[in-house]
Design an enzyme around this catalytic site. Structure first.
Site, PDB file in Angstrom:
ATOM      1  N   ASP A 144       8.222  20.848 -11.408  1.00 52.61           N
ATOM      2  CA  ASP A 144       7.385  20.164 -12.411  1.00 52.61           C
ATOM      3  C   ASP A 144       5.939  20.423 -12.039  1.00 52.61           C
ATOM      4  O   ASP A 144       5.413  19.824 -11.099  1.00 52.61           O
ATOM      5  CB  ASP A 144       7.693  18.664 -12.423  1.00 52.61           C
ATOM      6  CG  ASP A 144       6.694  17.868 -13.270  1.00 52.61           C
ATOM      7  OD1 ASP A 144       6.067  18.472 -14.158  1.00 52.61           O
ATOM      8  OD2 ASP A 144       6.553  16.654 -13.028  1.00 52.61           O
ATOM      9  N   ASP A 161       6.755  11.154 -23.116  1.00 53.83           N
ATOM     10  CA  ASP A 161       6.270  11.713 -21.845  1.00 53.83           C
ATOM     11  C   ASP A 161       4.745  11.791 -21.884  1.00 53.83           C
ATOM     12  O   ASP A 161       4.173  12.643 -22.552  1.00 53.83           O
ATOM     13  CB  ASP A 161       6.876  13.102 -21.635  1.00 53.83           C
ATOM     14  CG  ASP A 161       6.280  13.823 -20.429  1.00 53.83           C
ATOM     15  OD1 ASP A 161       5.764  13.126 -19.532  1.00 53.83           O
ATOM     16  OD2 ASP A 161       6.340  15.067 -20.385  1.00 53.83           O
ATOM     17  N   GLU A 196       9.168  19.446 -20.971  1.00 52.78           N
ATOM     18  CA  GLU A 196       9.160  18.290 -20.081  1.00 52.78           C
ATOM     19  C   GLU A 196       9.984  17.113 -20.613  1.00 52.78           C
ATOM     20  O   GLU A 196      10.788  16.545 -19.861  1.00 52.78           O
ATOM     21  CB  GLU A 196       7.716  17.884 -19.790  1.00 52.78           C
ATOM     22  CG  GLU A 196       7.009  18.904 -18.904  1.00 52.78           C
ATOM     23  CD  GLU A 196       5.527  18.650 -18.750  1.00 52.78           C
ATOM     24  OE1 GLU A 196       5.022  17.690 -19.387  1.00 52.78           O
ATOM     25  OE2 GLU A 196       4.869  19.404 -18.008  1.00 52.78           O
ATOM     26  N   LYS A 201      -3.882  22.760 -15.351  1.00 56.79           N
ATOM     27  CA  LYS A 201      -2.785  22.993 -16.293  1.00 56.79           C
ATOM     28  C   LYS A 201      -3.287  23.087 -17.731  1.00 56.79           C
ATOM     29  O   LYS A 201      -2.763  23.876 -18.532  1.00 56.79           O
ATOM     30  CB  LYS A 201      -1.776  21.841 -16.162  1.00 56.79           C
ATOM     31  CG  LYS A 201      -0.568  21.898 -17.075  1.00 56.79           C
ATOM     32  CD  LYS A 201       0.326  20.721 -16.756  1.00 56.79           C
ATOM     33  CE  LYS A 201       1.533  20.656 -17.671  1.00 56.79           C
ATOM     34  NZ  LYS A 201       2.413  19.521 -17.312  1.00 56.79           N
TER      35      LYS A 201
END
Length: 847
Positions: A351, A512, A490, A413
């Site tokens: 992750d 999420d 995810e 990211k």
């Protein structure tokens, strides 16, 4: 820091529907003895045996409400469990009436609420619910058709770990049935006695480091119970515990006290204490016990990478002084395979998060998150360039961020697939290179932990990541030697964790919210199958936005109080941002948070000291618009899924930012008051990635993931519209082909522009690729265009001229996207094909 334990065990019951459990009294005494032993557990133990509901409720409320932030709490329940007609779980007390559980028993939801509002973030529950587990020992076995309730599921809450006696509670409500014990009541509990034995003689110290952690205890009990009772499988559920939870010392390991002192010193925020811990590290490096030496070795490596130069210098001196060879980093040598590993193939799940990253592996029938070299289950997604040009990664980079903000990369990211970079002196890093450094550390730490090389991985990405961002992350992984076998969205990964336990058709919404992105997916779960029905999200919304909003609120207070704007002071702004993040976390469990930052900045009138109190109500009022954006995404995902709220069975929260109470409230309201499940915060995504890795490696059976594409892909036509080839929410893998007519005036060369997005105007979509195909001299002709998305979300385009036989194809990666973006920016694409009159796909394959 206190250690408190509460043991509640009931051996007799007033209601004849609940069989007596005479062994419970002895089990409670044995557990209280080992937990209270100063040489083993060192807990302050309260033991209640055969008590009524009111006395137990008072003890439980006192137990949780009096705890301080750093206290370690252990609650053990040895008793019957009961599920009512509404599928709610209750714990049975001496005076509980089976037909009136709400009034006479203790609801699991009540304990969950106490956990949620408890100041401690280190809470361990051991549940011998139904005493010795849900499966019978030689007596009546419930039919597999009887609905089950996950024992751990109703006990959500931050900072808790739950070890249960068995997978599920089979005591379903059976009207008119006289539900008795699952085994003869005189037998001692297989589960509780395993806990007592493992702590008493230290045999639960699986890793041999001198301490019994929650993970050690679970592994030990898991094997003990499974060997003695066929079909019974203890489970472990962890929700946002901070660091490793050590429950007891191992009586047979004399290094235990030194190991505990070393861990405390190495993790201390004060540099001089970390320096002081080096003498313990040195002593333990000389232990005759290999696990002790390995623990000290890992601690020393963490200090070598410390953000404080003096700590790092002294640690390096010790490293080289003991002849430990080259310090791992840069060109790393691969570790030897561990004895007995043979040619076993290991595929890890990763992750890669905006704030923190994690790596896990499927092991046995469970998932294990692999700790970093510093001993944490997560690695900060931070990279810094030091003054001497060296690179700091993870915790070392995070520690020095406040004094080196300009050259510290965070939240990289969100910058993947762009031209962003960070530079200092002669060192320049792109977003992909920063991501690669973080992935390389995860890989190296996992290799050191597992004792074998790692080449393959399943990688999670936000569901609404664009093609360029996905390609950038895969490129970063491959650059550091990781073969990305599968990318998983995810929220889908989190759903896999829940989906493995679902035996009937089950519609779930997964919310999420991470540090930088929001993903919402509606998934269908059924007997190991996870199918995505819809996905929506916001790539520009995450927990960082709440941090910035709170930091802005504090900045305005400083300006109003001191007449000075600290927004232009980079170092002060960074300190304030970190303090705001800490206050946000505190407000998740408390109504107020105090922010104190002495000498925050220097103003013309003297130094500025910040000392402000923020209430949860003020924080939620300042972030109301962010919640509204979240709610809109939830509603969009539900609308796209095509299911009614009445059909939605469950709401699953994952991602660190969902710990904020307002998030659960908002999601509950947006879904019509559905129960919100927090049991996969925060490890659900990496656990799902590891499960997918297990599927690829063949260690996970009977599990199928049917992911979906989050955006449509199409081709730019001559009439200025987008002809969609694959629509969003299509299950992947998929392959679509469609015939088009060449537009007039193409001069023998057809140049096709492919785009991603939902707009009918192709100029408002994202260019993906430009393909040129030499065709015949005829003014018009037919072309066959194929779009293919494989299980790894890789997109392939193929164009064929059926008449002339010419064809061209490409796989979408970052370079292809950058080339297409440049061409469109310079040429303003007119489009060279037009739809066939029928405009029907010639082939469609959804594998």
């Amino acid at each position: 820091m206190a250690k408190r334990a509460l043991v509640i065990a009931n051996s007799v019951y007033d209601d004849e529907n609940f069989a007596p459990l005479p062994g419970a009294r002895a089990d409670a005494a044995g557990l209280a003895g080992v937990l209270g032993d100063p040489a083993i557990g060192g807990f302050e133990v309260t033991s209640l045996v055969d008590v009524g509901q009111r006395e137990a409720m008072r003890a439980l409320e006192t137990f949780f409400s009096r705890a301080d932030r750093d206290d370690l709490l252990l609650l053990h329940l040895s008793l019957h469990g009961w599920k009512d007609l509404r599928n709610r779980l209750f714990f049975v007390m001496k005076d509980t009436e089976r037909d009136l559980p709400t009034a006479t028993a203790i609801a699991a939801e009540t304990i969950s609420d106490w956990i949620t509002h408890c100041r401690s973030r280190r809470i361990v529950l051991t549940l011998d619910c139904c005493y010795s587990g849900a499966f019978p020992l030689g007596t009546l076995r419930r039919s597999e058709a009887v609905p089950r309730v996950d024992v751990a599921e109703p006990l959500g809450g931050k900072g808790r770990a739950v070890i249960t006696a068995s997978t599920s509670l089979q005591y379903a409500h059976e009207s008119g049935a006289n539900v008795r014990s699952s085994r003869p009541g005189t037998q001692p509990s297989v589960f509780t006695s395993a806990i007592v034995d493992g702590l008493r003689d230290g045999s639960a110290d699986i890793d041999g480091d001198g301490y019994v952690s929650v993970g050690d205890l679970y592994d030990y009990v898991h094997e003990r119970v499974r060997r003695r009772v066929a079909g019974q499988t203890p489970t472990l559920s962890v929700d946002n515990t901070q660091g490793v939870l050590h429950l007891a010392r191992s009586p047979r390991n004399p290094d235990a006290d030194m190991l505990g002192e070393m861990r405390s010193g190495v993790a201390d925020p004060q540099a001089w204490k970390r320096i002081g811990a080096l003498h313990l590290v040195e002593r333990l490096l000389g232990s005759v016990r290999e696990p002790t030496r390995e623990t000290a070795h890992r601690a020393l490596l963490g200090l070598v990478r410390d953000g404080d130069p003096e700590v790092a210098r002294r640690a390096r001196d010790l490293w080289h002084g003991r002849g430990l060879g080259d310090i791992p980093g840069g060109e790393r040598t691969r570790p030897k395979r561990s004895p007995g590993s043979g040619d076993r193939r290991v595929i890890v799940g990763i992750d890669f998060g905006t704030t923190n990253s994690a790596i896990a592996v499927h092991h046995g029938d469970d998932v294990r998150v692999i700790p970093s070299a510093e001993g944490s289950l997560t690695t900060p997604s931070v990279v810094a360039i030091a003054a001497d040009g060296s690179l700091l990664v993870g915790e070392a980079a995070r520690k020095q961020a406040a004094i080196n903000p300009e050259h510290t990369a965070r939240s990289v990211k969100l910058k993947l697939g762009t031209n962003w970079s960070i530079a200092r002196g002669g060192v320049r890093l792109s977003a992909e290179q920063v991501a690669g450094l973080i992935l390389a550390k995860l890989k190296a730490d996992a290799e050191a932990h597992l004792g074998m090389p790692i080449d393959d991985a399943a990688l999670t990405v936000p569901a609404v990541f664009g093609r360029a961002q996905r390609a950038g992350l895969v490129e970063a992984a491959r650059a550091v030697g990781l073969n990305v076998m599968r990318t998983v969205s995810e929220p889908t990964a989190a759903a896999m964790v829940v989906g493995t336990r679902v035996l009937r058709d089950h519609e779930a919404l997964v919310f999420d919210l991470g540090g930088g992105t929001l993903d919402v997916s509606v998934v269908e779960l059924s007997d190991g199958v996870v199918m995505v029905r819809s996905t929506a999200g916001d790539n520009l919304l995450g927990g960082d936005d709440w941090d910035r909003r709170l930091a802005g609120l504090l900045t305005e207070r400083v300006k109003a109080r001191h007449g000075f704007d600290i927004g232009h002071d980079t170092a002060a702004a960074r300190r304030l941002r970190e303090a705001a993040e800490a206050a946000k976390i505190e407000l998740s469990s408390a109504r107020t948070a105090r922010v104190r930052l002495p000498y925050l900045a220097s103003a013309p009138g003297g130094p500025i000291h910040l000392d402000e109190t923020v209430t949860r109500a003020e924080f939620e009022a300042a972030t109301g618009d962010l919640l509204a954006r979240c709610s809109a995404v939830v509603k969009r995902a539900l609308a796209d899924s095509g299911i009614a709220l009445a059909e939605l069975d469950q709401v699953i929260l994952t991602g660190g930012a969902t710990r904020m109470p307002a998030i659960a409230t908002m999601v509950g309201e947006a879904t019509g008051g559905k129960h919100v499940y927090r049991g996969v915060i925060p490890e659900g995504i990496v656990a799902g990635a590891a499960l997918q890795a297990g599927v690829l490696a063949g260690t996970v059976k009977d599990t199928l993931l049917l992911d979906a594409t989050s955006a449509s892909v199409g081709v730019w036509t001559g009439d200025g519209t987008t002809a969609q080839l694959i629509e969003r929410h299509t299950s992947i893998p998929t392959k679509r082909s469609e015939s088009f007519l060449r537009a007039d005036g193409d001069g023998g060369v057809v140049a096709l522009c492919f785009v991603e997005g939902e707009s009918a105007d192709p100029a408002r979509n994202t260019p993906l690729a430009v393909l040129e195909l030499a065709v015949g001299a005829a003014a018009e002709g037919e072309l066959e265009i194929t779009a293919d998305i494989d299980p790894n979300h890789l997109l392939h385009f193929h164009v064929r001229d059926p008449a002339g036989g010419a064809n061209v194809s490409t796989v979408i990666d970052r370079k292809v996207i950058e080339h297409a973006t440049g061409l469109v920016a310079s040429a303003g694409w007119p489009g060279y094909v037009r739809r066939m009159p029928s405009h029907k796909p010639t082939t469609r394959t959804d594998d």
